[in-house]
Design a protein around this motif. Sequence first.
Motif, short mmCIF file in Angstrom:
data_model
loop_
_atom_site.label_atom_id
_atom_site.label_comp_id
_atom_site.label_asym_id
_atom_site.label_seq_id
_atom_site.Cartn_x
_atom_site.Cartn_y
_atom_site.Cartn_z
N VAL A 1 2.33 11.47 -8.37
CA VAL A 1 2.26 10.80 -9.66
C VAL A 1 0.83 10.95 -10.17
O VAL A 1 -0.11 10.67 -9.44
N THR B 1 -0.29 9.14 -5.36
CA THR B 1 -0.49 8.66 -6.72
C THR B 1 -1.96 8.78 -7.10
O THR B 1 -2.83 8.42 -6.31
N SER C 1 1.37 1.95 -11.01
CA SER C 1 2.36 2.67 -10.22
C SER C 1 2.96 1.75 -9.17
O SER C 1 2.27 0.93 -8.57
N ASN D 1 -2.61 6.36 -2.31
CA ASN D 1 -2.94 6.08 -3.71
C ASN D 1 -4.43 6.19 -3.97
O ASN D 1 -5.23 5.60 -3.26
#
Lengths: 256, 442
Positions: free
Chosen positions: B288, B317, B325, B348
Amino acid sequence: MALLEIRNLHASIEGTEILKGINLVVNPGEVHSIMGPNGSGKSTLARVLAGEECYDVTEGEILFKGKDLLEFEPDERACMGLFMAFQYPVEVPGVSTKYFLKAAVNAKRKYHGQEELDAVEFLKLVKEKLELVHMDQSLLNRAVNEGFSGGEKKRAEIFQMAMLEPVLSVLDETDSGLDIDALKIVSEGVNKLRNEERGFVVITHYQRLLNYIVPDFVHVLMDGRIVKSGNKELAIELEANGYSLLNGTAKAPITV
Amino acid sequence: MTTQALVESTSLLDAFDTLDAASPIHTLRAQAFETFQANGFPTLRDEQWRYTNVKPIAKGRFSLANPDAGQVDAERLREHLLHETPCHQLVFINGKFDESSSDLGELNSGVRLETLASVIANDFASIIEILDSTTDIHREAFTALNSSFMADGVFLHVPRGVELDKPVHVVFITVPGGEPIMTHPRVLVVAEESSKATIVETYATVGEGVYFTNTVTEIIAANNATIDHYKIERESDEAFHISSLNVTQGRDTNVTSHNFTLGGKLVRNHLNCFLKDEGCNSTFNGLVMAHDKQHVDNYLRIDHLMPNCNSWEYYKTILDDHAKSIFTGRIYVAQDAQKTDAKQTSANLLLSDTAHVTTKPQLEIFADDVKCTHGATIGQLEEEQMFYLQARGIDAASARSLLIYAFANETISEVKVKEIRDTLEAVLLDRLPQGHQLQGGL
Ligand SMILES: Nc1ncnc2c1ncn2[C@@H]1O[C@H](COP(=O)(O)OP(=O)(O)O)[C@@H](O)[C@H]1O
Ligand SMILES: [Mg+2]
């Protein structure tokens, strides 16, 4: 002009003073060794020189080729010809050594208004310098320091140094954790780069390295101060007697 | 049905009324719409929707996209197609198959690759069972909604023992107009025993405006089949994108799916994977990249129903600005599913103080001899790595881009279709300061 001139340098981290008034002059062509017990501030000195921003310089100044070094970002310092070999070289997963070195070499060239190296020129330079540290070209495709053995990491630092051809190299315990063969390779790499223009600050914990990289000066760093300076005999003396004799005795730098 | 749901779905009722009631699929659509109306849109009170408020979609007053989108900017369309890779390429514009920009190419013997519209019109019987087998999933609101408006998409059937020679690339392009529009694409992939196929789905837009993509993909892998699936989502920052991927795996199957979420204002990717027999391997990876106020919710559910299956999930992410997110990894291990090996990782990277990550493993384990691990990291760029790069002469902005690129590239480099990999790399580099310098790979 001196290559490096450190005057009364005080540096602290999170309010704790680590360097408490360092004075050091390195002229072109000289090799200085800094020795000292763990925690005395050797790495702090190296990292302040390289521009690590978490240290606060509270007093004093550093002149590099006559310029106020503290004015410059770490990358600018590198481009100006300062190189610090890390005590703990950093792993950068996902970034190949080849890409990393190309970026580093070309950043420096750009800084000096030179053309970037093309792929062929770059590879030629790489091959030449790899030989210096007896490393294989397969290194290029590996991620920077990732999964390298301790010895490989240290040799890779010397390889990077050779690629970047700095005027002043600060080697932070590059000898630690090396077996005798690797130590010889690293020393040989450094010695091949020695000339009358370049200066070296070799930080080490052991006298052993100095049998291979023979220094012009030896300084003893304790508790953030240089408590004693001398020639290579000082290192041998330290090896025999340890640092304990210097404890509390030397208040001011002693020049032999 | 609650009054709220009723009011909110009046535009959907209008849209539903425009459908062709004579179509063979209409009975199924009517059933699905009834289910949808009975339950309405999910709310924050639904356990699975705790972090994503779909009210903007419910209130969006979307009408069915006009399939005759008129002139489509060819240059911008080109950007989303494969050009150098030999492939079977199917392009849909506003939900409808666009023959002129598609190229089905030659197919191996026995392989069926057809538009859903043509299957519905000519051979509806051949897919009714597949659609029925997923009725259970109709309970999920957006899948029911998709079924309510199902009209076109792709049907791929790979017969026993056949290895599809080229990847299938399915491209769904929305051309928004003045009014908010919606599309409900459906992709059905049936891989018979010991067959093999690669499927890439791309979602993108050409033009400006609000729109809603609600897509459902079914992958049914029979014994010993191998499926390599990619979903590339490059919607605009005005888009709502809801996707469901339903995977059913038979014995000794290998299914890999990579999900790239690069655009969209509000995005939800829902994955259901059923490991129905022994010896399955499932790999679900995601990347992402979100900025501004993008909201991206990945909800994954894997049901380990039988022994000796492995599942791996690795979602990464990169968030900047005010992006948000959510990663939920639900793993269910039935009592019979001994020797399950399930590994889940959520990594992340936060590039701003205002970005936000929620990452949540949910393990429901009823077998006793299993290995289930999960790990989550949330952090900023490593300062020591930044310092190291800078100490070698690389300026701060470039060092930062380099490290972000390296983080993302770990997932991108797994894409086996080179042209897709290059596109993803280019999109990523385009967003990074000095990114162009990184072109050509690390
Ligand atoms: N990030 C830090 N925060 C607080 N103290 C630190 C930090 N880094 C180093 N120090 C302290 O600074 C002193 C000097 O460390 P260092 O320069 O690494 O010594 P050396 O390299 O000589 O072993 C030590 O007492 C160490 O604990
Ligand atoms: Mg140290």
